[in-house]
Design an enzyme around this catalytic site. Structure first.
Site, PDB file in Angstrom:
ATOM      1  N   CYS A 138     -67.121  76.654  25.744  1.00  0.00           N
ATOM      2  CA  CYS A 138     -65.989  75.950  26.355  1.00  0.00           C
ATOM      3  C   CYS A 138     -65.018  76.881  27.082  1.00  0.00           C
ATOM      4  O   CYS A 138     -64.417  76.495  28.093  1.00  0.00           O
ATOM      5  CB  CYS A 138     -65.238  75.135  25.306  1.00  0.00           C
ATOM      6  SG  CYS A 138     -64.848  76.035  23.795  1.00  0.00           S
TER       7      CYS A 138
ATOM      8  N   HIS B 159     -58.165  74.263  26.957  1.00  0.00           N
ATOM      9  CA  HIS B 159     -58.051  75.718  26.993  1.00  0.00           C
ATOM     10  C   HIS B 159     -57.367  76.132  28.293  1.00  0.00           C
ATOM     11  O   HIS B 159     -57.585  75.518  29.355  1.00  0.00           O
ATOM     12  CB  HIS B 159     -59.433  76.370  26.984  1.00  0.00           C
ATOM     13  CG  HIS B 159     -60.167  76.278  25.686  1.00  0.00           C
ATOM     14  ND1 HIS B 159     -59.596  75.820  24.514  1.00  0.00           N
ATOM     15  CD2 HIS B 159     -61.450  76.617  25.374  1.00  0.00           C
ATOM     16  CE1 HIS B 159     -60.490  75.881  23.541  1.00  0.00           C
ATOM     17  NE2 HIS B 159     -61.621  76.346  24.034  1.00  0.00           N
TER      18      HIS B 159
HETATM   19  N1  LIG Z   1     -65.277  71.936  20.201  1.00  0.00           N
HETATM   20  C1  LIG Z   1     -65.459  72.512  21.387  1.00  0.00           C
HETATM   21  O1  LIG Z   1     -64.530  72.730  22.207  1.00  0.00           O
HETATM   22  C2  LIG Z   1     -66.842  72.903  21.798  1.00  0.00           C
HETATM   23  C3  LIG Z   1     -67.045  73.245  23.117  1.00  0.00           C
HETATM   24  C4  LIG Z   1     -68.317  73.634  23.537  1.00  0.00           C
HETATM   25  C5  LIG Z   1     -69.342  73.677  22.641  1.00  0.00           C
HETATM   26  N2  LIG Z   1     -69.135  73.346  21.340  1.00  0.00           N
HETATM   27  C6  LIG Z   1     -70.285  73.395  20.452  1.00  0.00           C
HETATM   28  O2  LIG Z   1     -70.726  72.049  20.231  1.00  0.00           O
HETATM   29  C7  LIG Z   1     -71.288  71.949  18.918  1.00  0.00           C
HETATM   30  C8  LIG Z   1     -70.573  70.832  18.157  1.00  0.00           C
HETATM   31  O3  LIG Z   1     -69.203  71.208  18.030  1.00  0.00           O
HETATM   32  P1  LIG Z   1     -68.080  70.212  17.467  1.00  0.00           P
HETATM   33  O4  LIG Z   1     -66.810  70.907  17.779  1.00  0.00           O
HETATM   34  O5  LIG Z   1     -68.319  68.821  17.931  1.00  0.00           O
HETATM   35  O6  LIG Z   1     -68.406  70.292  15.860  1.00  0.00           O
HETATM   36  P2  LIG Z   1     -68.000  69.262  14.713  1.00  0.00           P
HETATM   37  O7  LIG Z   1     -66.814  68.460  15.093  1.00  0.00           O
HETATM   38  O8  LIG Z   1     -67.966  70.053  13.467  1.00  0.00           O
HETATM   39  O9  LIG Z   1     -69.272  68.232  14.654  1.00  0.00           O
HETATM   40  C9  LIG Z   1     -70.537  68.682  14.236  1.00  0.00           C
HETATM   41  C10 LIG Z   1     -71.595  67.586  14.425  1.00  0.00           C
HETATM   42  O10 LIG Z   1     -72.861  68.096  14.004  1.00  0.00           O
HETATM   43  C11 LIG Z   1     -73.412  67.222  13.009  1.00  0.00           C
HETATM   44  N3  LIG Z   1     -74.158  68.008  12.025  1.00  0.00           N
HETATM   45  C12 LIG Z   1     -73.701  69.025  11.261  1.00  0.00           C
HETATM   46  N4  LIG Z   1     -74.696  69.471  10.450  1.00  0.00           N
HETATM   47  C13 LIG Z   1     -75.776  68.715  10.710  1.00  0.00           C
HETATM   48  C14 LIG Z   1     -77.104  68.673  10.214  1.00  0.00           C
HETATM   49  N5  LIG Z   1     -77.524  69.522   9.263  1.00  0.00           N
HETATM   50  N6  LIG Z   1     -77.961  67.755  10.710  1.00  0.00           N
HETATM   51  C15 LIG Z   1     -77.555  66.883  11.671  1.00  0.00           C
HETATM   52  N7  LIG Z   1     -76.306  66.870  12.195  1.00  0.00           N
HETATM   53  C16 LIG Z   1     -75.431  67.773  11.724  1.00  0.00           C
HETATM   54  C17 LIG Z   1     -72.227  66.552  12.375  1.00  0.00           C
HETATM   55  O11 LIG Z   1     -72.669  65.350  11.762  1.00  0.00           O
HETATM   56  P3  LIG Z   1     -71.896  64.749  10.464  1.00  0.00           P
HETATM   57  O12 LIG Z   1     -70.644  64.107  10.999  1.00  0.00           O
HETATM   58  O13 LIG Z   1     -72.870  63.778   9.947  1.00  0.00           O
HETATM   59  O14 LIG Z   1     -71.604  65.896   9.550  1.00  0.00           O
HETATM   60  C18 LIG Z   1     -71.347  66.322  13.617  1.00  0.00           C
HETATM   61  O15 LIG Z   1     -71.819  65.194  14.332  1.00  0.00           O
HETATM   62  C19 LIG Z   1     -71.135  73.326  18.277  1.00  0.00           C
HETATM   63  O16 LIG Z   1     -72.315  74.077  18.461  1.00  0.00           O
HETATM   64  C20 LIG Z   1     -70.008  73.951  19.057  1.00  0.00           C
HETATM   65  O17 LIG Z   1     -70.070  75.365  19.067  1.00  0.00           O
HETATM   66  C21 LIG Z   1     -67.907  72.936  20.892  1.00  0.00           C
END
Ligand SMILES: NC(=O)c1ccc[n+]([C@@H]2O[C@H](COP(=O)([O-])OP(=O)(O)OC[C@H]3O[C@@H](n4cnc5c(N)ncnc54)[C@H](OP(=O)(O)O)[C@@H]3O)[C@@H](O)[C@H]2O)c1
Length: 359
Positions: free
Chosen positions: A133, A258
């Site tokens: 991001c 950001h």
């Molecule tokens: N936040 C940002 O600004 C941003 C920007 C770019 C990229 N990212 C990337 O995008 C990804 C997601 O980030 P996020 O911020 O959305 O994280 P988050 O809010 O913690 O959400 C994580 C997601 O992954 C699922 N998950 C976790 N463990 C799992 C498993 N073992 N099997 C299947 N599903 C699973 C969770 O499902 P449950 O709800 O069922 O636990 C939830 O839907 C990460 O790799 C992060 O680095 C984030």
């Protein structure tokens, strides 16, 4: 492809911070999809989430969940993508992965549709990666300037929102804000830390009433993983493998969006008028730059919008080849879900056109 002729899309991680924004974006953009299947961990199976105005039941991540899926977006932690993206690809889906698991894999293109859309077509592993991001929050504006002026080096400082650390980051800041609101805290050493307690969530220090010069995990020589991502990913996206890049990543008490200060040095002399003209016409960029009128982008206005907002455009005082910029981008929209959706749309157009998916 489904009998409707429209591709079937899976959203893996539909219940997370990025997943939630993805469902909004899929509901707002032109609807090119047949079925949209929502996938998360077994903890969330059975939950219902709204997409395109309909309630859709979340299913658990299993191999069978990818049956009939043409394109699978992964918005899950790195280790989940590392294990499951190849499984989805092996079952015939093109994966668009938002995690850091594949970004620097030479056999996985790292794509920003406004900058290097052609790269999406060469994907030997059946996986396309979405940049981090922080990189995404500046790269559309930088790509436009690079195409005209030729980038020579880059110095960047970030002011990163807490939602960059997922739902846990947002929950932490909101909880801390409620503990410090209406108090006189922030006037004595350690008073904020004592008020918020030892559990600072995904951050190493309190983030309310504070700035924290750290994002990610420790890498060699004191650099953070987030700083290395901005450097490595910018080089890969711009096709400049030796670009000198210096980055300092800082977390600030902003929920989403950001901001970055950018010092960019180019091949020859640049003018502010020339830069402004490029930024004013570049797709995906909004120029918001009238300091006399108090106009510059801030997260409070940019959050929830799609473009990269650029203000404070100046030529460096001591270097006629360099520009100074202040850039803001919503880290959950262009910084994550929107760019992933745009990549998926490029792939869908290619699949519908019948061209081969793997080079
Ligand atoms: N936040 C940002 O600004 C941003 C920007 C770019 C990229 N990212 C990337 O995008 C990804 C997601 O980030 P996020 O911020 O959305 O994280 P988050 O809010 O913690 O959400 C994580 C997601 O992954 C699922 N998950 C976790 N463990 C799992 C498993 N073992 N099997 C299947 N599903 C699973 C969770 O499902 P449950 O709800 O069922 O636990 C939830 O839907 C990460 O790799 C992060 O680095 C984030």
């Amino acid at each position: 492809m489904a009998p409707t002729g429209k591709p079937t899309l899976a959203v893996v991680g539909a219940t997370g911070a990025v997943g939630a924004v993805m469902l909004q974006i899929l509901s707002q953009r032109a609807d090119i999809w047949g079925e949209i299947r929502l996938i998360a961990s077994p903890r969330s199976a059975g939950r219902k989430l709204a997409v395109r105005g309909e309630e859709v039941e979340v299913v658990a991540l299993t191999e069978d969940a990818f049956d009939g899926v043409d394109i699978a977006m992964f918005d899950v932690p790195d280790e989940v993508s590392a294990e499951w993206a190849p499984i989805a690809a092996a079952r015939g889906a093109v994966v668009v992965d938002n995690s850091g698991a594949f970004r620097m894999d030479p056999d996985v293109p790292l794509v920003v549709p406004e900058v290097n859309p052609h790269a999406v077509r060469t994907r030997p592993r059946g996986i396309v990666a979405n940049p981090n991001c922080t990189t995404l929050s500046m790269i559309v504006a930088l790509g436009a300037l690079h195409a005209e002026f030729g980038l020579r080096d880059l110095v960047v400082s970030s002011y990163q929102a807490v939602s960059g650390a997922g739902r846990a980051g947002v929950d932490t800041l909101r909880a801390q804000l409620s503990l410090v609101a209406g108090t006189e805290l922030g006037t004595k050493p350690g008073d904020v830390r004592r008020a918020v307690g030892d559990d600072t969530g995904p951050f190493p220090e309190p983030v309310a009433l504070n700035v924290v010069p750290w994002a990610g995990s420790l890498r060699e020589d004191g650099w953070s993983s987030e700083e290395m991502k901005v450097r490595d990913e910018s080089r890969k996206i711009l096709g400049l493998p030796a670009l000198p890049v210096a980055v300092t990543c800082v977390r600030v008490p902003v929920i989403t969006t950001h901001s970055l200060t950018v010092h960019a040095r180019f091949q020859g002399e640049v003018t502010v008028d020339g830069a402004r003209e490029i930024l004013a016409t570049a797709p995906g960029v909004v120029l918001c730059d009238d300091p006399a009128a108090g106009e510059f982008p801030t997260p409070a206005d940019v959050v929830g919008t799609d473009p990269t907002w650029v203000g404070r455009v100046r030529r460096a005082l001591d270097d006629p080849t360099a520009l100074e910029l202040f850039v803001c981008g919503d880290n959950l929209r262009k910084g994550a879900a929107l760019n992933t959706a745009q990549i998926a749309e490029l792939v869908a157009a290619e699949l519908m056109g019948g061209t081969s998916a793997r080079a």
